[in-house]
Design an enzyme around this catalytic site. Structure first.
Site, PDB file in Angstrom:
ATOM      1  N   ARG A  30       0.837  -1.203   0.000  1.00 43.05           N
ATOM      2  CA  ARG A  30       0.000   0.000   0.000  1.00 43.05           C
ATOM      3  C   ARG A  30       0.874   1.257   0.000  1.00 43.05           C
ATOM      4  O   ARG A  30       1.888   1.320   0.701  1.00 43.05           O
ATOM      5  CB  ARG A  30      -0.934   0.002   1.213  1.00 43.05           C
ATOM      6  CG  ARG A  30      -1.905  -1.164   1.159  1.00 43.05           C
ATOM      7  CD  ARG A  30      -3.186  -0.964   1.927  1.00 43.05           C
ATOM      8  NE  ARG A  30      -3.948  -2.207   1.881  1.00 43.05           N
ATOM      9  CZ  ARG A  30      -4.806  -2.553   0.911  1.00 43.05           C
ATOM     10  NH1 ARG A  30      -5.045  -1.730  -0.090  1.00 43.05           N
ATOM     11  NH2 ARG A  30      -5.422  -3.724   0.932  1.00 43.05           N
ATOM     12  N   VAL A  97      10.452   7.940  -6.774  1.00 45.77           N
ATOM     13  CA  VAL A  97      11.204   6.739  -6.368  1.00 45.77           C
ATOM     14  C   VAL A  97      11.665   6.045  -7.649  1.00 45.77           C
ATOM     15  O   VAL A  97      10.840   5.627  -8.469  1.00 45.77           O
ATOM     16  CB  VAL A  97      10.348   5.796  -5.504  1.00 45.77           C
ATOM     17  CG1 VAL A  97      11.151   4.556  -5.127  1.00 45.77           C
ATOM     18  CG2 VAL A  97       9.852   6.510  -4.245  1.00 45.77           C
ATOM     19  N   HIS A 101       7.570   1.242 -10.895  1.00 45.37           N
ATOM     20  CA  HIS A 101       6.380   0.794 -10.165  1.00 45.37           C
ATOM     21  C   HIS A 101       5.126   1.194 -10.908  1.00 45.37           C
ATOM     22  O   HIS A 101       5.105   2.207 -11.621  1.00 45.37           O
ATOM     23  CB  HIS A 101       6.360   1.355  -8.733  1.00 45.37           C
ATOM     24  CG  HIS A 101       6.582   2.828  -8.632  1.00 45.37           C
ATOM     25  ND1 HIS A 101       7.828   3.409  -8.735  1.00 45.37           N
ATOM     26  CD2 HIS A 101       5.710   3.856  -8.443  1.00 45.37           C
ATOM     27  CE1 HIS A 101       7.724   4.715  -8.613  1.00 45.37           C
ATOM     28  NE2 HIS A 101       6.435   5.021  -8.444  1.00 45.37           N
ATOM     29  N   HIS A 103       1.282   2.290 -10.127  1.00 44.23           N
ATOM     30  CA  HIS A 103       0.288   2.686  -9.127  1.00 44.23           C
ATOM     31  C   HIS A 103      -1.046   2.066  -9.540  1.00 44.23           C
ATOM     32  O   HIS A 103      -1.490   2.272 -10.680  1.00 44.23           O
ATOM     33  CB  HIS A 103       0.089   4.211  -9.123  1.00 44.23           C
ATOM     34  CG  HIS A 103       1.261   5.021  -8.683  1.00 44.23           C
ATOM     35  ND1 HIS A 103       1.338   5.619  -7.434  1.00 44.23           N
ATOM     36  CD2 HIS A 103       2.405   5.378  -9.327  1.00 44.23           C
ATOM     37  CE1 HIS A 103       2.475   6.301  -7.346  1.00 44.23           C
ATOM     38  NE2 HIS A 103       3.135   6.176  -8.473  1.00 44.23           N
TER      39      HIS A 103
HETATM   40  P1  AMP Z   1       6.207   8.206  -7.866  1.00 37.82           P
HETATM   41  O1  AMP Z   1       6.020   9.643  -7.468  1.00 37.82           O
HETATM   42  O2  AMP Z   1       5.403   7.780  -9.059  1.00 37.82           O
HETATM   43  O3  AMP Z   1       7.672   7.844  -7.977  1.00 37.82           O
HETATM   44  O4  AMP Z   1       5.586   7.349  -6.680  1.00 37.82           O
HETATM   45  C1  AMP Z   1       6.251   7.065  -5.495  1.00 37.82           C
HETATM   46  C2  AMP Z   1       5.206   6.708  -4.485  1.00 37.82           C
HETATM   47  O5  AMP Z   1       5.835   6.051  -3.402  1.00 37.82           O
HETATM   48  C3  AMP Z   1       4.422   7.909  -3.902  1.00 37.82           C
HETATM   49  O6  AMP Z   1       3.042   7.774  -4.196  1.00 37.82           O
HETATM   50  C4  AMP Z   1       4.721   7.799  -2.400  1.00 37.82           C
HETATM   51  O7  AMP Z   1       3.606   8.149  -1.605  1.00 37.82           O
HETATM   52  C5  AMP Z   1       5.103   6.345  -2.243  1.00 37.82           C
HETATM   53  N1  AMP Z   1       5.958   6.039  -1.098  1.00 37.82           N
HETATM   54  C6  AMP Z   1       7.041   6.729  -0.677  1.00 37.82           C
HETATM   55  N2  AMP Z   1       7.589   6.118   0.395  1.00 37.82           N
HETATM   56  C7  AMP Z   1       6.847   5.007   0.640  1.00 37.82           C
HETATM   57  C8  AMP Z   1       6.892   3.977   1.619  1.00 37.82           C
HETATM   58  N3  AMP Z   1       7.853   3.935   2.579  1.00 37.82           N
HETATM   59  N4  AMP Z   1       5.935   3.012   1.584  1.00 37.82           N
HETATM   60  C9  AMP Z   1       4.973   3.039   0.652  1.00 37.82           C
HETATM   61  N5  AMP Z   1       4.884   3.978  -0.308  1.00 37.82           N
HETATM   62  C10 AMP Z   1       5.788   4.961  -0.313  1.00 37.82           C
END
Ligand code: AMP
Ligand code: ZN
Length: 115
Positions: A30, A97, A101, A103
């Site tokens: 999540r 990140v 991934h 979403h």
């Molecule tokens: P993006 O901006 O597409 O790279 O998405 C990165 C996502 O990772 C964001 O929606 C963040 O809320 C999520 N995120 C960051 N740290 C964590 C974590 N420790 N556990 C779960 N999700 C995370």
């Protein structure tokens, strides 16, 4: 595993995530900052920075991420209503990140337009 990659650390268990699916190729957990009632991130267990560095050998793995997303949409009860799959790639898209991934976002009426 890449050093200091947050999602590699979640896959390895070094950092705790709310894991909802795991197999030999992928892990789903999540999102820590959900934007909808269902917000799950599906990641390959192997470190790949982004769509920009994908190789043809990764095609099966990327297809698997979508297959897992479809299964999770069913188990989350959002398959019928519909959902979005989003993969941000690079700074203009807001990728924060750098471990590829998908979403899985749903459980509410989505807003338009995208972008
Ligand atoms: P993006 O901006 O597409 O790279 O998405 C990165 C996502 O990772 C964001 O929606 C963040 O809320 C999520 N995120 C960051 N740290 C964590 C974590 N420790 N556990 C779960 N999700 C995370
Ligand atoms: Zn990684």
């Amino acid at each position: 595993m890449a050093d200091s990659c947050l999602f590699c650390m979640i896959v390895s268990g070094e950092i705790k995530g709310t894991i909802v699916f795991r197999d030999d190729q992928a892990t789903a957990f999540r999102d820590i900052n959900p934007v909808a009632p269902t917000h799950i991130l599906i990641v390959p267990n192997k470190h790949i920075e982004s769509v920009s560095v994908l190789e043809s050998a990764d095609e099966q793995l990327i297809g698997h991420l979508f297959s897992v997303a479809g299964q999770l949409a069913k188990s989350e009860g959002i398959a019928e209503g519909g959902y979005r799959l989003i993969t941000n790639t690079g700074p203009d898209a807001g990728q924060t990140v750098f471990h590829i991934h998908v979403h899985l976002i749903g459980g509410q009426m989505m807003r338009h337009p995208m972008g």
